[in-house]
Write an enzyme that holds these catalytic residues in place. Structure first.
Site, PDB file in Angstrom:
ATOM      1  N   ASP A 187       2.529   1.820  11.781  1.00 58.29           N
ATOM      2  CA  ASP A 187       3.618   1.677  12.756  1.00 58.29           C
ATOM      3  C   ASP A 187       4.602   0.579  12.372  1.00 58.29           C
ATOM      4  O   ASP A 187       5.810   0.714  12.602  1.00 58.29           O
ATOM      5  CB  ASP A 187       3.095   1.463  14.183  1.00 58.29           C
ATOM      6  CG  ASP A 187       2.151   0.280  14.317  1.00 58.29           C
ATOM      7  OD1 ASP A 187       1.749  -0.298  13.292  1.00 58.29           O
ATOM      8  OD2 ASP A 187       1.801  -0.056  15.466  1.00 58.29           O
ATOM      9  N   LYS A 236      -8.324  -2.067  17.911  1.00 55.55           N
ATOM     10  CA  LYS A 236      -7.668  -1.846  19.212  1.00 55.55           C
ATOM     11  C   LYS A 236      -8.558  -1.144  20.226  1.00 55.55           C
ATOM     12  O   LYS A 236      -8.087  -0.408  21.088  1.00 55.55           O
ATOM     13  CB  LYS A 236      -6.370  -1.044  19.042  1.00 55.55           C
ATOM     14  CG  LYS A 236      -5.381  -1.646  18.069  1.00 55.55           C
ATOM     15  CD  LYS A 236      -4.144  -0.780  17.936  1.00 55.55           C
ATOM     16  CE  LYS A 236      -3.293  -1.223  16.770  1.00 55.55           C
ATOM     17  NZ  LYS A 236      -2.142  -0.364  16.545  1.00 55.55           N
TER      18      LYS A 236
END
Length: 495
Positions: A231, A196
């Site tokens: 997550d 990311k």
């Protein structure tokens, strides 16, 4: 007038160039070249992005095969298929005060929740969200974790009277860490690599819980991590708290990932004692999937210029960090080779990541006749003055990329469901099965959601797809991490 036919090397576009003796004709010729060039670039983009049923069928089947290979042995496929060590999911009986930290991408969030058991459920919540400073994404491990611990310390000081911690107890944290981690227990895990857009030094190969604990000690903060979760795992736990039919969770935001409930007897690489429940959550790390994904020249160029070339190909075609950048690269080529926005390529448009996914989403919501909002966004974000015809082409570019992204994400979901159905013989497709979705891309981009659902329906058929409920679970990962901190508390409990 003598003319020469020339072929564009990138796209094979035929256009007419004037001979040196010609005068008064170059402007007309340039206009002809622009129309042909932009049209051919757009057509090539749409063809390379196409996701007809055979393509998404191949992607779904390949996802299933890669899952099996990754479960058989570590390194068996591009999918890591990481054991989460979450063997029991929240029941609704959880009670007490628990904290959650969520480092999921460009944002960092601290949250606390007071749980009241089956009757009261979530009594109170408070949270604080900050953007990760750009410098910390490329800084040292100590700098990043000191920032997290400092933020947490400030947040803990503001704890209101709605929250109650029994005397003599440490505050316990569920730490949502949304990067590939080799989990070694429910409260420890080794960072495999940053994704990311992060490139923090000194963390790879280290236990991220130890990194956080050391930073909390430096802040004088008396707290402990009782659950380290991805997550997606947090989202699944948070959604399952309210709905027992949740079996899969998918994050579609800055990055992307998916997890699901797996039978322990279907995990050949799982050594040692199996969980008493006979089930565990598997974190697929599906962003690394790459088999059969249709790519454009703009994808390849972006990948080559990225900090992790050749990696995270699925993530780079379906997630929020990249869709705007792929569109920008296509528009730069159209501006340079086809004069889409006039003779020059605007400097702002030439800046990597100047056009973000929220920008292309906002443009696609413009239904006005003159596409004024599209024009304003192009002007403000990319320094572009655009005609109506240029704005329409921009929307076609956006739609081609978003359609591909949504349909590939839908195919990935079907790949996971197929695998579960094959192993459980009818317990997935023949009953209500919920896929919990979280992330800003899924939440805020209606066209993306629609394309995703269309792909799921096409692949499963209208009857089976009625049983598959794809449901938004807003901020599920934060609550889910706190719930998993509760179910894995070091203190006696009867949850």
């Amino acid at each position: 007038m003598s003319v020469a036919a020339t072929t564009s090397p990138a796209f094979g576009t035929l256009y007419v160039s004037p001979s040196p003796r010609s005068r008064g004709t170059p402007r007309v010729t340039m206009a002809l070249r622009s129309v042909v060039s932009v049209g051919s670039i757009l057509t090539k983009l749409q063809q390379d992005c196409a996701t007809p049923l055979p393509v998404i069928r191949h992607v779904a089947d390949s996802m299933t095969a890669d899952m099996r290979a990754g479960l058989a042995v570590d390194g068996g496929s591009n999918l890591k298929m990481i054991l989460s060590y979450v063997d029991s999911l929240p029941s609704g009986n959880e009670k007490g005060l628990f904290y959650a930290l969520d480092l999921g991408g460009t944002n960092f969030r601290a949250l606390r929740v007071q749980l009241g058991g089956k009757e009261e459920r979530v009594v109170a919540t408070e949270f604080e969200q900050l953007s990760i400073p750009q410098g910390l994404m490329f800084g040292t491990s100590e700098e990043l974790f000191d920032f997290i611990a400092s933020t947490l310390a400030g947040f803990a000081e503001k704890e209101s009277k709605k929250f109650h911690l029994p005397h003599g107890r440490q505050r316990e944290i569920g730490f949502t860490f949304s990067f590939p981690v080799k989990q070694t227990s429910i409260d420890s895990g080794i960072l495999m690599k940053w994704t990311k857009g992060f490139a923090v030094s000194g963390t790879a190969g280290r236990d991220v819980v130890a990194c956080l604990n050391e930073a909390m000690e430096r802040q004088g903060l008396d707290m402990r991590v009782s659950a380290l979760v991805n997550d997606t795992v947090g989202t699944l736990a948070g959604a399952r708290y309210w709905d027992d039919d949740v079996m899969v969770a998918v994050i579609l935001g800055t990055g992307t990932n998916a997890c699901y409930v797996e039978r322990t007897d279907c995990i050949p690489k799982l050594q040692g004692p199996k969980s008493s429940s006979g089930r565990t959550i598997i974190n697929t790390e599906w962003g690394a999937f790459s088999d059969g994904i249709p790519l454009t020249v703009f994808d390849r160029d972006m990948d080559a210029a990225s900090i992790n070339p050749g990696e995270q190909i699925f993530e780079k075609t379906i997630s929020g960090m990249y869709l705007g950048e792929i569109a920008r690269r296509a528009l730069v080529t159209m501006a340079g080779e086809g004069s889409l926005f006039g003779r020059a390529v605007p400097n702002k448009l030439s800046t990597p990541f100047a056009l973000r996914t929220p920008d292309i989403c906002a443009m696609q919501q413009d239904n006005s006749d003159d596409l004024q909002a599209v024009g304003s966004i192009l002007h403000n974000v990319a320094g572009v003055e655009s005609s109506l015809s240029a704005r329409k082409i921009v929307l076609e570019v956006c739609d081609a990329l978003v359609k591909r992204g949504g349909r590939l994400a839908g195919a990935g979901i079907v790949g996971i469901l197929q695998k579960m159905e094959e192993d459980s013989k009818g317990t997935i497709f023949n009953k209500r099965t919920v896929v919990a979705m979280d992330g800003g891309l899924y939440e805020h981009y209606p066209q993306y959601r629609s394309y995703l659902q269309d792909a799921v329906t096409e692949l499963l058929g209208s009857e089976i797809s009625k049983n598959i409920v794809i449901e938004h679970s807003k901020d599920g990962s934060g609550i889910g991490a706190a719930l998993l901190a509760a179910t894995n508390s070091k203190y006696d409990h009867d949850f």
